[in-house]
Structures are given as structure tokens and as C-alpha cells.
Design an enzyme around this catalytic site. Structure first.
Site, PDB file in Angstrom:
ATOM      1  N   LYS A 196      10.311  -6.051   3.291  1.00  0.00           N
ATOM      2  CA  LYS A 196       9.114  -5.743   2.510  1.00  0.00           C
ATOM      3  C   LYS A 196       7.914  -6.506   3.053  1.00  0.00           C
ATOM      4  O   LYS A 196       6.850  -5.922   3.300  1.00  0.00           O
ATOM      5  CB  LYS A 196       9.325  -6.088   1.029  1.00  0.00           C
ATOM      6  CG  LYS A 196       8.129  -5.718   0.152  1.00  0.00           C
ATOM      7  CD  LYS A 196       8.366  -6.090  -1.308  1.00  0.00           C
ATOM      8  CE  LYS A 196       8.130  -7.561  -1.545  1.00  0.00           C
ATOM      9  NZ  LYS A 196       8.102  -7.908  -2.977  1.00  0.00           N
ATOM     10  N   ASP A 228       8.461  -2.289  -3.013  1.00  0.00           N
ATOM     11  CA  ASP A 228       8.475  -3.312  -4.059  1.00  0.00           C
ATOM     12  C   ASP A 228       9.016  -2.671  -5.332  1.00  0.00           C
ATOM     13  O   ASP A 228       9.502  -1.534  -5.314  1.00  0.00           O
ATOM     14  CB  ASP A 228       7.083  -3.923  -4.243  1.00  0.00           C
ATOM     15  CG  ASP A 228       6.094  -2.976  -4.911  1.00  0.00           C
ATOM     16  OD1 ASP A 228       6.400  -1.762  -5.054  1.00  0.00           O
ATOM     17  OD2 ASP A 228       5.010  -3.444  -5.307  1.00  0.00           O
TER      18      ASP A 228
END
Length: 239
Positions: A133, A151
Site C-alpha cells: 500500500k 486501504d
């Protein structure tokens, strides 16, 4: 009132078309969508993204001006007094672990990359404290390399949209990447994150104020009355 979209038996072509239509509508809804972390270079974004774990972007942006003024290069962080970094970033939460990640990342950048933040996914995720991420945030926003940032908001919305049933971030990244052109990956991430923060909330999504309600199989999860839903819409910046 939008009807609930049925995805059972939806063909692959229909899914792709619906996903891309949602992306186009969200592009119109959020023409200014962007990374809400303040940064001036890849190192600053990398540090800010590490700090953003379990913390709001707003809070990170309050802390980073002091941090970035004091530490300007990976070598600065690598040689830093850990307690000084901890004190500066304390309000972001998990400050000891984050300080370890920042210092470890900086030492690795110095040792392996001659003091320059690398620009590939493979190299970034090999740095201490940097996952996919974080790496995709840096790639997409500092290096202009398309990346999907999975996310909590992105994962929630893609499941609600029926683009995936997975809760695994890597699987979500690959499944969504197969639906949307690669050139759109970074902006898609911003749009879904903005929509998740502002409209499609975890507990009570503002379905009646949603620009993609007519294409969403989860329509009706939250209030569908326009006036009631409008009260749930929030403004940024958010976590």
C-alpha cells in the site's frame, strides 16, 4: 430512485463496463481528487505514508512540517536520534514503531540505493516498514507510476461495488487492476478513497446522495432518502 443493481450472473464484460462507468462518474464527482498527504518529494511522501498508518492525513500534515524541516535526506533520518523523531511524531500514534520504520527505511535507502528513494515496487517493498500500500502511494504520486492503493476505504467500496469479494489487499489489487486500465489506477485509488471518506461510509453510507447509486449492487445499505443521506456526507481531509 435508483434500483438495486443485481450482480448475480453478471458477465465479465458487463462487470468491466460497469466498473469503468463507475470510475468515469467518480472522476466527474471528484475532479480534484488527489493524495491528501502534503509532500514535496518521494522521501517526504514515503515518510508521510508510513506515519499515516492508523492516523488521519490531517494529523500527519500537522506533524510533517517540523519533521521535514529537521530531516531533509535519508542520511539525516538514518543518523537521527530516535527519541527526537519519536517526540515529533508522537501524536500520530504507534510512534515508536513508526520511528523504527522510518529510521530502518532510511538506512536501507542509504545502504542499497545510494541515498535515493527507489522507484519500483520490488525495491520499495524490500525497505523496512514499507508494504504494497505504501509503495503504491509513493509510486503513483511521487513517480507517476500507476499503482492501486488498497486501504480500508478502497477495499470496502470495491466489495460494495461487486468488483471483488476478497478481503486480501493483494487479491483486491489484482482483481480491480484487471477491470480498470492501468493508466487509471492511481486516480481510481484517489477517487474511491475520497468517495469512501465523504459518502460511502463504513457504518452508514449516504446512499441517497451517492453519484454512483444507480450502478451499485449495495444501494440501500444506508439511507436512500436524499435529505437524510445528505446529512451524512462529510468534507475532507480525513484518515
Amino acid at each position: 430512485m435508483p434500483r438495486k443493481v443485481q450482480t448475480a450472473g453478471e458477465s465479465r464484460l458487463a462487470l468491466v463496463r460497469r466498473a469503468r462507468r463507475i470510475n468515469r462518474i467518480l472522476a466527474e464527482t471528484y475532479p480534484d481528487a488527489h493524495c491528501e498527504l502534503d509532500f514535496a518529494n518521494p522521501l517526504e511522501l514515503l515518510v508521510a505514508t508510513i506515519l499515516s498508518a492508523q492516523c488521519t492525513d490531517k494529523r500527519v500534515n500537522m506533524v510533517t512540517p517540523v519533521l521535514f524541516a529537521k530531516y531533509r535526506t535519508p542520511a539525516d533520518y538514518a543518523a537521527a536520534d530516535r527519541t527526537q523523531i519519536e517526540e515529533i511524531i508522537r501524536s500520530t500514534g504507534f510512534f515508536r514503531a513508526k520511528a523504527n520504520s522510518i529510521i530502518g527505511m532510511a538506512q536501507a535507502v542509504c545502504d542499497r540505493h545510494h541515498g535515493e528513494v527507489p522507484g519500483t515496487l520490488k525495491e520499495l517493498v524490500a525497505l523496512p516498514g514499507v508494504g504494497r500500500k505504501t509503495a503504491n502511494v509513493v509510486l503513483g504520486n511521487a513517480f507517476d507510476v500507476p499503482g492501486i492503493t488498497v486501504d480500508t476505504h478502497f477495499g470496502r467500496l470495491t466489495r460494495r461495488f461487486g468488483w471483488t469479494t476478497s478481503t486480501d489487499p493483494v487479491k483486491i489489487e489484482h482483481e480491480v487492476g484487471d477491470l480498470i486500465p492501468k493508466s487509471q489506477w492511481t486516480m481510481l485509488s484517489h477517487r474511491l478513497i475520497w468517495h469512501g471518506r465523504r459518502v460511502c461510509h463504513a457504518r452508514r453510507p449516504a446512499c441517497g446522495a451517492c453519484s454512483v447509486a444507480a450502478l451499485c449492487p449495495s444501494y440501500g445499505t444506508g439511507p436512500t432518502d436524499a435529505a437524510e443521506a445528505a446529512k451524512l456526507v462529510k468534507e475532507g481531509p480525513f484518515s
